[in-house]
Design a protein around this motif. Structure first.
Motif: not given
Length: 308
Positions: A19-20, A48-50, A88-93, A161-173
Motif C-alpha cells: 500500500d504505497a 498506511s502503517i502496515g 514519506t507519509l501518505g494517506r493514513d498519516f 506515537t513513533t515507529y521503529s523496526a527495533e521497538r515497533g509502535l511506541v506511544r509516549r506522553a
C-alpha cells in the motif's frame, strides 16, 4: 527483472498488495523547499502503517539505507542524490481530528503544520499562533521542535506515537520527551506517525492578532520570495547566527546560484539554478569566517542527505 533475481526490496516494491506509491530514481529537487537535489534510488510514499512497517523492516534486514522526510523544508540533498530509499507519509498519516471534550487535535505526522494552525484559528482555539507560516509537516516540526526561543511545538504535545523496526509502535506522553531549542529526543531511526496537541478556546481577535504579528515579523525579516531551507544555523547561546554571519562580512555573498540572503544572513537562498555544492560551500565558508572572527562554532540545523 524476474522475481527470482529481485532483491527483497525490489520484490516488495512490485508487490500489488504493498500500500504505497513508488517512484524510482525520483529527483529530490521536486521534494525539497530548496528545489535542489539529485535522485533518490526509490522515493516511496507509504499510505498506511502496515506499508510503513513492511518497508522499514525490508530496508533494515537488507541493509538498504533509508530516511523519512516530510515536505523537505529543512533538507539539503546532494547533487548526486541518495542511493537508498526516501520514505514519506501518505494517506493514513494525513488525517487531523479535533476532540472538543479534551481540546486536543489528533494529527497524523504527514499533515502540514500550517493546516493545523488554520484549523485551530477557524475554531477559535489558541496555542499554535507562533507556527503560522511554518512550511513543514507535523512530523518534521516535532523532530526539530519548531518555534521560537519563547514558544515551541513541544510544549503543546500531549502524546506522540513513533515507529521503529527495533521497538515497533511506541506511544509516549509529551512530558516524557526532551524538548530543546531546535532539538528533540527522538532517536534517528524513529518515524513520528501521530501526535496529540493541546489547545484552548480563546477570543478569535486575540488569536488573529498574534498570527498577524507573527506573520508580519516573518515577512519583514525572512527572504520568503526565494527557495531556502529556513534558518541554516542554530543561534548560539546568547547570540544571533545571522548577526554573526553578517558581522563576518558575508551578507549578500554569492557562490554560483546560492546567496547568503541580503535580508537575513542566517538564510542561504537559491537565487536560481543553485546546486547543493554551492549551498554547502557557503555553509562551510560561513562556519569558517564566523569561527575566525568570533571563535564561535556554528551548528547547522539543516539536515543533509546523500553527502559523503
Amino acid at each position: 527483472m524476474t522475481a527470482r533475481h529481485a532483491s527483497p526490496l525490489e520484490a516488495l516494491l512490485v508487490d500489488e498488495s504493498f500500500d504505497a506509491d513508488i517512484y524510482p530514481n525520483e529527483p529530490m529537487a521536486r521534494h525539497t523547499m530548496y528545489r535542489i537535489g539529485g535522485p533518490a534510488r526509490f522515493f516511496v510514499q507509504a499510505c498506511s502503517i502496515g506499508a510503513l512497517k513492511r518497508l522499514v523492516e525490508v530496508c533494515e534486514t537488507s541493509g538498504t539505507p533509508w530516511v523519512a522526510v516530510g515536505r523537505g523544508s529543512n533538507l539539503l540533498v546532494a547533487d548526486e542524490g541518495f542511493a537508498g530509499v526516501v520514505v514519506t507519509l501518505g494517506r493514513d498519516f494525513r488525517v487531523c481530528r479535533y476532540d472538543e471534550d479534551d481540546h486536543r487535535f489528533c494529527v497524523g505526522a504527514g499533515v502540514p503544520l500550517s493546516s493545523v494552525v488554520q484549523d485551530a484559528f477557524h475554531r477559535s482555539l489558541a496555542g499554535l499562533e507562533f507556527a503560522v507560516g511554518t512550511p513543514g509537516t507535523i512530523g518534521g516540526a516535532l523532530r526539530m521542535n519548531a518555534g521560537s526561543r519563547d514558544e515551541w511545538i513541544g510544549s503543546r504535545v500531549v502524546s506522540v506515537t513513533t515507529y521503529s523496526a527495533e521497538r515497533g509502535l511506541v506511544r509516549r506522553a509529551g512530558e516524557e520527551m526532551v524538548w530543546g531549542y531546535r532539538t528533540s529526543s527522538f532517536l534517528p531511526d524513529e518515524i513520528i506517525v501521530e501526535c496529540e496537541l493541546s489547545v484552548e478556546p480563546a477570543d478569535p481577535f486575540f488569536i488573529r492578532g498574534k498570527m498577524e504579528a507573527s506573520h508580519a515579523r516573518r515577512k519583514k525579516t525572512q527572504p520568503l520570495t526565494y527557495p531556502s531551507c529556513g534558518s541554516v544555523f542554530r543561534n548560539p547561546e546568547g547570540e544571533s547566527a545571522g548577526a554573526l554571519i553578517e558581522g563576518a562580512g558575508l551578507k549578500g555573498f554569492t557562490i554560483g546560484g546560492a546567496q547568503v540572503s541580503e535580508l537575513h544572513a542566517n538564510f542561504i537562498v537559491n537565487t536560481g539554478g543553485a546546486t547543493a555544492r554551492d549551498v554547502m560551500d557557503l555553509i562551510d565558508l560561513a562556519k569558517r569566517k564566523v569561527y575566525e572572527a568570533y571563535g564561535i562554532e556554528l551548528q547547522p540545523e539543516v539536515r543533509f542527505l546523500g553527502f559523503s
